[in-house]
Design a protein around this motif. Structure first.
Motif, PDB file in Angstrom:
ATOM      1  N   LYS A   1       0.837  -1.208   0.000  1.00  0.00           N
ATOM      2  CA  LYS A   1       0.000   0.000   0.000  1.00  0.00           C
ATOM      3  C   LYS A   1       0.867   1.252   0.000  1.00  0.00           C
ATOM      4  CE  LYS A   1      -3.700  -2.474   2.182  1.00  0.00           C
ATOM      5  NZ  LYS A   1      -4.429  -2.751   3.398  1.00  0.00           N
ATOM      6  N   ASN A   2       1.840   1.254  -0.924  1.00  0.00           N
ATOM      7  CA  ASN A   2       2.798   2.351  -1.083  1.00  0.00           C
ATOM      8  C   ASN A   2       3.587   2.598   0.201  1.00  0.00           C
ATOM      9  OD1 ASN A   2       4.112   4.122  -2.776  1.00  0.00           O
ATOM     10  ND2 ASN A   2       2.767   5.826  -2.266  1.00  0.00           N
ATOM     11  N   PHE A   3       3.892   1.506   0.907  1.00  0.00           N
ATOM     12  CA  PHE A   3       4.656   1.546   2.150  1.00  0.00           C
ATOM     13  C   PHE A   3       3.983   2.444   3.189  1.00  0.00           C
ATOM     14  CE2 PHE A   3       7.586   0.283  -1.187  1.00  0.00           C
ATOM     15  CZ  PHE A   3       8.080  -0.895  -0.665  1.00  0.00           C
ATOM     16  N   ALA A   4       2.665   2.312   3.282  1.00  0.00           N
ATOM     17  CA  ALA A   4       1.875   3.094   4.234  1.00  0.00           C
ATOM     18  C   ALA A   4       2.144   2.641   5.669  1.00  0.00           C
ATOM     19  CB  ALA A   4       0.390   2.945   3.926  1.00  0.00           C
ATOM     20  N   LYS A   5       1.912   3.544   6.603  1.00  0.00           N
ATOM     21  CA  LYS A   5       2.109   3.265   8.026  1.00  0.00           C
ATOM     22  C   LYS A   5       1.297   2.030   8.452  1.00  0.00           C
ATOM     23  CE  LYS A   5       4.121   5.302  11.607  1.00  0.00           C
ATOM     24  NZ  LYS A   5       5.565   5.266  11.748  1.00  0.00           N
ATOM     25  N   GLU A   6       0.113   1.850   7.876  1.00  0.00           N
ATOM     26  CA  GLU A   6      -0.740   0.713   8.237  1.00  0.00           C
ATOM     27  C   GLU A   6      -0.148  -0.634   7.825  1.00  0.00           C
ATOM     28  OE1 GLU A   6      -3.968   0.350   4.687  1.00  0.00           O
ATOM     29  OE2 GLU A   6      -3.948   2.242   5.780  1.00  0.00           O
ATOM     30  N   SER A   7       0.801  -0.633   6.883  1.00  0.00           N
ATOM     31  CA  SER A   7       1.461  -1.868   6.452  1.00  0.00           C
ATOM     32  C   SER A   7       2.721  -2.155   7.259  1.00  0.00           C
ATOM     33  CB  SER A   7       1.836  -1.771   4.968  1.00  0.00           C
ATOM     34  OG  SER A   7       0.695  -1.632   4.170  1.00  0.00           O
ATOM     35  N   GLU A   8       3.114  -1.242   8.124  1.00  0.00           N
ATOM     36  CA  GLU A   8       4.348  -1.384   8.895  1.00  0.00           C
ATOM     37  C   GLU A   8       4.173  -2.414  10.011  1.00  0.00           C
ATOM     38  OE1 GLU A   8       6.872   1.645  11.567  1.00  0.00           O
ATOM     39  OE2 GLU A   8       6.388   2.417   9.571  1.00  0.00           O
ATOM     40  N   LEU A   9       5.096  -3.387  10.056  1.00  0.00           N
ATOM     41  CA  LEU A   9       5.113  -4.380  11.136  1.00  0.00           C
ATOM     42  C   LEU A   9       5.965  -3.917  12.301  1.00  0.00           C
ATOM     43  CD1 LEU A   9       5.491  -7.821   9.330  1.00  0.00           C
ATOM     44  CD2 LEU A   9       3.547  -7.004  10.636  1.00  0.00           C
ATOM     45  N   GLY A  10       7.041  -3.235  11.993  1.00  0.00           N
ATOM     46  CA  GLY A  10       7.941  -2.776  13.040  1.00  0.00           C
ATOM     47  C   GLY A  10       9.189  -2.167  12.441  1.00  0.00           C
ATOM     48  N   HIS A  11      10.034  -1.690  13.329  1.00  0.00           N
ATOM     49  CA  HIS A  11      11.305  -1.133  12.873  1.00  0.00           C
ATOM     50  C   HIS A  11      12.318  -1.224  13.995  1.00  0.00           C
ATOM     51  CE1 HIS A  11       9.482   2.015  15.099  1.00  0.00           C
ATOM     52  NE2 HIS A  11      10.127   3.031  14.601  1.00  0.00           N
ATOM     53  N   GLY A  12      13.550  -1.179  13.586  1.00  0.00           N
ATOM     54  CA  GLY A  12      14.644  -1.241  14.528  1.00  0.00           C
ATOM     55  C   GLY A  12      15.946  -1.044  13.803  1.00  0.00           C
ATOM     56  N   GLY A  13      16.896  -0.488  14.502  1.00  0.00           N
ATOM     57  CA  GLY A  13      18.173  -0.224  13.861  1.00  0.00           C
ATOM     58  C   GLY A  13      17.992   0.731  12.703  1.00  0.00           C
ATOM     59  N   PHE A  14      18.276   0.246  11.508  1.00  0.00           N
ATOM     60  CA  PHE A  14      18.188   1.082  10.313  1.00  0.00           C
ATOM     61  C   PHE A  14      17.105   0.605   9.352  1.00  0.00           C
ATOM     62  CE2 PHE A  14      22.741   1.121  11.567  1.00  0.00           C
ATOM     63  CZ  PHE A  14      22.772   2.432  12.009  1.00  0.00           C
ATOM     64  N   MET A  15      16.252  -0.309   9.785  1.00  0.00           N
ATOM     65  CA  MET A  15      15.280  -0.920   8.879  1.00  0.00           C
ATOM     66  C   MET A  15      13.842  -0.707   9.344  1.00  0.00           C
ATOM     67  SD  MET A  15      17.018  -2.408   6.560  1.00  0.00           S
ATOM     68  CE  MET A  15      18.384  -3.409   6.109  1.00  0.00           C
ATOM     69  N   VAL A  16      12.936  -0.696   8.370  1.00  0.00           N
ATOM     70  CA  VAL A  16      11.504  -0.730   8.621  1.00  0.00           C
ATOM     71  C   VAL A  16      10.989  -1.994   7.938  1.00  0.00           C
ATOM     72  CG1 VAL A  16       9.288   0.423   8.306  1.00  0.00           C
ATOM     73  CG2 VAL A  16      11.348   1.792   8.613  1.00  0.00           C
ATOM     74  N   VAL A  17      10.137  -2.760   8.626  1.00  0.00           N
ATOM     75  CA  VAL A  17       9.597  -4.001   8.086  1.00  0.00           C
ATOM     76  C   VAL A  17       8.117  -3.789   7.765  1.00  0.00           C
ATOM     77  CG1 VAL A  17       9.197  -6.462   8.497  1.00  0.00           C
ATOM     78  CG2 VAL A  17      11.203  -5.336   9.489  1.00  0.00           C
ATOM     79  N   TYR A  18       7.755  -4.153   6.536  1.00  0.00           N
ATOM     80  CA  TYR A  18       6.375  -4.013   6.073  1.00  0.00           C
ATOM     81  C   TYR A  18       5.798  -5.375   5.731  1.00  0.00           C
ATOM     82  CZ  TYR A  18       7.472   0.925   5.433  1.00  0.00           C
ATOM     83  OH  TYR A  18       7.844   2.225   5.636  1.00  0.00           O
ATOM     84  N   LYS A  19       4.473  -5.508   5.882  1.00  0.00           N
ATOM     85  CA  LYS A  19       3.768  -6.719   5.456  1.00  0.00           C
ATOM     86  C   LYS A  19       2.851  -6.349   4.302  1.00  0.00           C
ATOM     87  CE  LYS A  19      -0.097  -6.033   8.575  1.00  0.00           C
ATOM     88  NZ  LYS A  19      -0.981  -6.614   9.553  1.00  0.00           N
ATOM     89  N   GLY A  20       2.588  -7.322   3.458  1.00  0.00           N
ATOM     90  CA  GLY A  20       1.704  -7.081   2.333  1.00  0.00           C
ATOM     91  C   GLY A  20       1.234  -8.380   1.730  1.00  0.00           C
ATOM     92  N   GLN A  21       0.443  -8.251   0.683  1.00  0.00           N
ATOM     93  CA  GLN A  21      -0.087  -9.419   0.006  1.00  0.00           C
ATOM     94  C   GLN A  21      -0.082  -9.164  -1.491  1.00  0.00           C
ATOM     95  OE1 GLN A  21      -3.511 -11.109   1.880  1.00  0.00           O
ATOM     96  NE2 GLN A  21      -4.285 -11.960  -0.027  1.00  0.00           N
ATOM     97  N   LEU A  22       0.448 -10.133  -2.240  1.00  0.00           N
ATOM     98  CA  LEU A  22       0.468 -10.044  -3.693  1.00  0.00           C
ATOM     99  C   LEU A  22      -0.926 -10.325  -4.244  1.00  0.00           C
ATOM    100  CD1 LEU A  22       3.798 -11.975  -4.403  1.00  0.00           C
ATOM    101  CD2 LEU A  22       3.458  -9.490  -4.250  1.00  0.00           C
ATOM    102  N   ASP A  23      -1.141  -9.991  -5.506  1.00  0.00           N
ATOM    103  CA  ASP A  23      -2.440 -10.196  -6.140  1.00  0.00           C
ATOM    104  C   ASP A  23      -2.893 -11.660  -6.112  1.00  0.00           C
ATOM    105  OD1 ASP A  23      -2.729  -7.503  -6.673  1.00  0.00           O
ATOM    106  OD2 ASP A  23      -1.986  -7.666  -8.731  1.00  0.00           O
ATOM    107  N   ASP A  24      -1.933 -12.594  -6.088  1.00  0.00           N
ATOM    108  CA  ASP A  24      -2.300 -14.020  -6.067  1.00  0.00           C
ATOM    109  C   ASP A  24      -2.578 -14.534  -4.653  1.00  0.00           C
ATOM    110  OD1 ASP A  24       0.206 -14.299  -4.895  1.00  0.00           O
ATOM    111  OD2 ASP A  24       0.988 -15.656  -6.426  1.00  0.00           O
ATOM    112  N   GLY A  25      -2.526 -13.638  -3.650  1.00  0.00           N
ATOM    113  CA  GLY A  25      -2.810 -14.016  -2.265  1.00  0.00           C
ATOM    114  C   GLY A  25      -1.579 -14.346  -1.441  1.00  0.00           C
ATOM    115  N   THR A  26      -0.403 -14.409  -2.065  1.00  0.00           N
ATOM    116  CA  THR A  26       0.832 -14.702  -1.343  1.00  0.00           C
ATOM    117  C   THR A  26       1.152 -13.570  -0.380  1.00  0.00           C
ATOM    118  OG1 THR A  26       1.693 -15.910  -3.252  1.00  0.00           O
ATOM    119  CG2 THR A  26       3.300 -15.209  -1.597  1.00  0.00           C
TER     120      THR A  26
END
Length: 73
Positions: free
Chosen positions: A32-57
């Motif tokens: 979702k364009n790396f929206a805040k709502e897709s953010e799982l967490g962050h630490g150090g120098f990284m931000v982790v996002y979750k998402g779903q591909l069109d095929d459901g993966t």
């Protein structure tokens, strides 16, 4: 590994990861364009996002936070 794929004048960068090739545009859509709502967490120098591909993966991606890279030698 990065590459570019295009049809004429428009090009879309792709990322190869093990046996998958996913375009940056597909990743942006899945996250979702790396929206805040897709953010799982962050630490150090990284931000982790979750998402779903069109095929459901379901996928996760780590991105480097801006301003991390320094010009120090």
């Amino acid at each position: 590994m990065h590459a570019s794929v295009g049809n004429g004048s428009s090009e879309s960068p792709i990322i190869k990861s093990r046996n998958m090739i996913i375009s940056v545009l597909v990743l942006k859509n899945a996250m979702k364009n790396f929206a805040k709502e897709s953010e799982l967490g962050h630490g150090g120098f990284m931000v982790v996002y979750k998402g779903q591909l069109d095929d459901g993966t379901k996928i996760g991606i780590k991105t480097m936070e801006s301003g991390v890279i320094s010009n120090k030698a």
